[in-house]
Enzyme design. Structure first.
Site, mmCIF file in Angstrom:
data_model
loop_
_atom_site.group_PDB
_atom_site.id
_atom_site.type_symbol
_atom_site.label_atom_id
_atom_site.label_comp_id
_atom_site.label_asym_id
_atom_site.label_seq_id
_atom_site.Cartn_x
_atom_site.Cartn_y
_atom_site.Cartn_z
ATOM 1 N N ASN A 117 0.914 -1.089 0.124
ATOM 2 C CA ASN A 117 -0.139 0.105 0.025
ATOM 3 C C ASN A 117 0.913 1.252 0.078
ATOM 4 O O ASN A 117 1.900 1.379 0.645
ATOM 5 C CB ASN A 117 -1.141 0.099 1.093
ATOM 6 C CG ASN A 117 -0.251 0.561 2.356
ATOM 7 O OD1 ASN A 117 -0.476 1.867 2.338
ATOM 8 N ND2 ASN A 117 0.120 -0.141 3.232
ATOM 9 N N PHE A 121 -1.999 8.577 4.284
ATOM 10 C CA PHE A 121 -2.458 8.759 5.401
ATOM 11 C C PHE A 121 -3.907 9.365 4.779
ATOM 12 O O PHE A 121 -3.967 10.875 5.233
ATOM 13 C CB PHE A 121 -1.763 9.813 5.940
ATOM 14 C CG PHE A 121 -0.635 9.149 7.000
ATOM 15 C CD1 PHE A 121 -0.830 7.942 7.553
ATOM 16 C CD2 PHE A 121 0.506 9.838 7.330
ATOM 17 C CE1 PHE A 121 0.117 7.491 8.692
ATOM 18 C CE2 PHE A 121 1.301 9.532 8.337
ATOM 19 C CZ PHE A 121 1.120 8.085 8.866
ATOM 20 N N SER A 186 5.576 5.089 8.649
ATOM 21 C CA SER A 186 4.897 4.930 7.419
ATOM 22 C C SER A 186 5.780 5.209 6.249
ATOM 23 O O SER A 186 6.489 6.448 6.166
ATOM 24 C CB SER A 186 3.685 5.921 7.391
ATOM 25 O OG SER A 186 3.320 5.436 5.942
ATOM 26 N N ASN A 188 5.022 5.886 3.445
ATOM 27 C CA ASN A 188 4.234 6.760 2.228
ATOM 28 C C ASN A 188 4.087 8.171 2.353
ATOM 29 O O ASN A 188 3.159 8.707 1.564
ATOM 30 C CB ASN A 188 3.027 6.080 2.235
ATOM 31 C CG ASN A 188 2.990 4.545 1.838
ATOM 32 O OD1 ASN A 188 3.747 4.023 0.811
ATOM 33 N ND2 ASN A 188 2.131 3.685 2.383
ATOM 34 N N THR A 189 4.625 8.741 3.281
ATOM 35 C CA THR A 189 4.527 10.205 3.598
ATOM 36 C C THR A 189 6.039 10.646 3.269
ATOM 37 O O THR A 189 6.887 10.016 3.951
ATOM 38 C CB THR A 189 3.907 10.655 4.964
ATOM 39 O OG1 THR A 189 2.740 10.228 4.905
ATOM 40 C CG2 THR A 189 4.120 12.320 5.127
ATOM 41 N N LYS A 229 5.623 3.789 16.902
ATOM 42 C CA LYS A 229 5.560 2.799 16.006
ATOM 43 C C LYS A 229 6.875 2.596 14.774
ATOM 44 O O LYS A 229 7.050 3.725 14.417
ATOM 45 C CB LYS A 229 4.510 2.820 15.039
ATOM 46 C CG LYS A 229 4.004 1.257 14.215
ATOM 47 C CD LYS A 229 2.778 1.526 13.641
ATOM 48 C CE LYS A 229 2.280 0.062 13.000
ATOM 49 N NZ LYS A 229 0.945 0.125 12.354
ATOM 50 N N ASN A 258 5.708 -1.511 11.479
ATOM 51 C CA ASN A 258 4.972 -0.975 10.390
ATOM 52 C C ASN A 258 5.353 -1.816 9.362
ATOM 53 O O ASN A 258 6.037 -2.799 9.361
ATOM 54 C CB ASN A 258 5.304 0.581 10.127
ATOM 55 C CG ASN A 258 4.234 1.356 9.606
ATOM 56 O OD1 ASN A 258 3.635 0.862 8.574
ATOM 57 N ND2 ASN A 258 3.869 2.448 9.978
ATOM 58 N N GLY A 312 2.564 -9.801 9.562
ATOM 59 C CA GLY A 312 2.485 -11.270 8.998
ATOM 60 C C GLY A 312 1.856 -11.975 10.141
ATOM 61 O O GLY A 312 2.139 -13.209 10.169
ATOM 62 N N THR A 334 -3.259 -7.592 7.304
ATOM 63 C CA THR A 334 -3.092 -8.120 6.240
ATOM 64 C C THR A 334 -3.916 -9.634 6.381
ATOM 65 O O THR A 334 -4.628 -10.336 5.675
ATOM 66 C CB THR A 334 -1.856 -8.610 5.683
ATOM 67 O OG1 THR A 334 -1.426 -7.064 5.584
ATOM 68 C CG2 THR A 334 -1.930 -9.177 4.248
HETATM 69 C C1 LIG Z 1 -3.580 -0.420 3.636
HETATM 70 C C2 LIG Z 1 -2.794 -0.335 4.862
HETATM 71 C C3 LIG Z 1 -2.872 0.851 5.596
HETATM 72 C C4 LIG Z 1 -2.202 1.101 6.852
HETATM 73 N N1 LIG Z 1 -2.149 2.345 7.415
HETATM 74 C C5 LIG Z 1 -1.671 2.461 8.412
HETATM 75 C C6 LIG Z 1 -1.555 3.654 9.064
HETATM 76 O O1 LIG Z 1 -2.221 4.483 8.794
HETATM 77 N N2 LIG Z 1 -0.617 3.944 10.274
HETATM 78 C C7 LIG Z 1 0.016 2.840 10.839
HETATM 79 O O2 LIG Z 1 0.772 2.912 11.625
HETATM 80 N N3 LIG Z 1 0.352 1.615 9.893
HETATM 81 C C8 LIG Z 1 -0.643 1.641 8.782
HETATM 82 N N4 LIG Z 1 -0.632 0.164 8.068
HETATM 83 C C9 LIG Z 1 0.262 -0.803 8.818
HETATM 84 C C10 LIG Z 1 -0.248 -1.659 9.608
HETATM 85 O O3 LIG Z 1 -1.079 -1.172 10.692
HETATM 86 C C11 LIG Z 1 0.659 -3.081 10.047
HETATM 87 O O4 LIG Z 1 1.604 -2.373 10.840
HETATM 88 C C12 LIG Z 1 1.347 -3.708 8.780
HETATM 89 O O5 LIG Z 1 0.282 -3.775 7.874
HETATM 90 C C13 LIG Z 1 2.156 -4.884 9.023
HETATM 91 O O6 LIG Z 1 0.884 -5.881 9.697
HETATM 92 P P1 LIG Z 1 0.090 -6.914 8.774
HETATM 93 O O7 LIG Z 1 1.375 -7.780 8.230
HETATM 94 O O8 LIG Z 1 -0.519 -7.655 9.839
HETATM 95 O O9 LIG Z 1 -0.562 -6.183 7.898
HETATM 96 C C14 LIG Z 1 -1.278 0.083 7.080
HETATM 97 C C15 LIG Z 1 -1.135 -0.957 6.431
HETATM 98 C C16 LIG Z 1 -2.174 -1.282 5.218
HETATM 99 C C17 LIG Z 1 -1.937 -2.884 4.665
#
Ligand SMILES: Cc1cc2nc3c(=O)[nH]c(=O)nc-3n(C[C@H](O)[C@H](O)[C@H](O)COP(=O)(O)O)c2cc1C
Length: 374
Positions: A117, A121, A186, A188-189, A229, A258, A312, A334
């Site tokens: 992704n 934000f 993140s 993405n910023t 985080k 993250n 994960g 996920t």
């Molecule tokens: C579409 C998407 C948006 C996310 N947005 C945020 C966010 O706004 N802030 C944040 O700290 N993490 C964000 N994350 C990260 C998740 O909170 C998590 O740390 C990361 O996906 C790893 O966990 P997972 O493998 O269970 O997905 C985002 C993840 C995804 C897939």
């Protein structure tokens, strides 16, 4: 249920654009959230057994939480406990409302059970978020589990004014949630991850703790736990520098981790194409690195700083691995997309079994025990 979801429901959902189906699902869950009977029906199928743990000065009915980014606008706050989650982290929210990056910005890497992704934000801003949270309380629909808020930096705020940007959000939102996560990780910023540098992060945490100490306009100071985080791409040395702030800035804990900028090897050309998309990778390929970071943080702090493990987690074995590496709580994003709505219940049940097999009377005894090494 997970079998039914994987074989019957998931193919239908995955036939549609990933962000569009995410929005539709949240709209549906938002509707359920407004009706106690619908929440009760969800709870009848998905409620998790109690597996309580005390962390951050709060009691969690079970250690499996909803990760940040899934409910960015707090649209379905009452649904998350009904789906068996022991806590939820809402947002990321920024001081200024912002649309996020252009679409498409969310991609599935199905063979690896991963997502990429670059949402950036997208959120309605702290003022709108405060109104939404207040309205759930007014409606009497506030959940009975701890609720955290994930704070990000507004894109238009320059890095050197980041502390004020975070503090503005925190000042407004502090009375409305149980704990707060400073997201400086993140991908993405633009340049956000530079805020993980010790001096930049120190400035942000100092500003937030100042708000914490002084309370808000017309209210008593009621300090809220503040966590940071971190990215899975940080070196152990960089993590250690962050840990040096824990004492002086009264950090309540670390959320690890993250999404990653790294990509696994892929021979399949279609998968390689998806992995060439810019953004953060989440899901199964992230699992091992995120556990490594948790193990390091736990070792360095001798277990004195609470860790929320995320990255994960799809099964009870994955969650057990994180807990025995040092996480007191875990989160899922996920995994929920790939495993479906019974994931929290399945993980909590499996954790309970593992706890008994290992001879622990309480979950806190498993934290950092090293039992789940794979
Ligand atoms: C579409 C998407 C948006 C996310 N947005 C945020 C966010 O706004 N802030 C944040 O700290 N993490 C964000 N994350 C990260 C998740 O909170 C998590 O740390 C990361 O996906 C790893 O966990 P997972 O493998 O269970 O997905 C985002 C993840 C995804 C897939």
């Amino acid at each position: 249920m997970s079998w039914f979801y994987r074989t019957c429901v998931r193919p239908v959902l995955f036939a549609q654009d990933s962000e569009a189906i995410h929005d539709r699902t949240l709209a549906f869950l938002g509707l359920c959230s407004r009706k106690a009977t619908l929440c009760d029906a969800l709870e009848a199928f998905h409620a998790a057994p109690r597996l309580p743990i005390k962390v951050l000065g709060l009691t969690f009915p079970n250690p499996v939480g909803l990760a940040a980014g899934l409910d960015k606008e707090a649209r379905a706050v009452p649904v998350w406990p009904a789906l068996g989650f022991g806590f939820s982290e809402l947002g990321g929210v920024t001081w200024h409302p912002q649309p996020g990056n252009p679409t498409p910005r969310l991609f599935r890497a199905i063979p690896d059970e991963a997502l990429i992704n670059r949402m950036g934000f997208n959120n309605p801003g702290a003022v709108a978020m405060a109104q939404t949270l207040a309205s759930w309380r007014t409606l009497g629909r506030w959940p009975a589990h701890p609720v955290g808020l994930n704070l990000g930096k507004s894109k238009l705020t320059p890095l050197d004014q980041a502390a004020e940007d975070y503090a503005n959000s925190f000042r407004l939102l502090a009375p409305l949630a149980d704990f707060f996560v400073v997201n400086v990780s993140s991908p993405n910023t633009p340049n956000l991850r530079q805020l993980q540098d010790k001096s930049a992060l120190d400035e942000i945490l100092a500003a937030l703790q100042e708000v914490n100490r002084s309370g808000g306009p017309g209210r008593e100071a009621q300090p809220k736990p503040i966590l940071v985080k971190v990215a899975p791409d940080l070196s152990f040395e960089a993590l250690d520098e962050i840990l040096e702030l824990a004492g002086p800035r009264q950090l309540a804990g670390i959320v690890a981790t993250n999404t990653t900028l790294g990509r696994p090897e892929a021979t399949d050309p279609a998968l390689r194409l998806i992995y060439s998309e810019a953004g953060g990778l989440s899901g199964k390929p992230l699992r091992a690195r995120s556990t490594e970071i948790i193990r390091h943080l736990h070792r360095q702090t001798r277990g004195r700083l609470p860790i929320i493990g995320v990255g994960g987690i799809f099964t009870a074995a994955d969650a057990w691995e994180k807990i025995t590496a040092g996480a007191s709580l875990v989160q899922v994003y996920t995994g929920l997309v790939y495993e479906g709505p019974s994931i929290a219940r399945a993980i909590v049940r499996g954790l309970h079994e593992r706890m008994l097999e290992a001879g622990f009377a309480e979950l806190c005894e498993a934290v950092g025990s090293g039992e789940g090494v794979r």
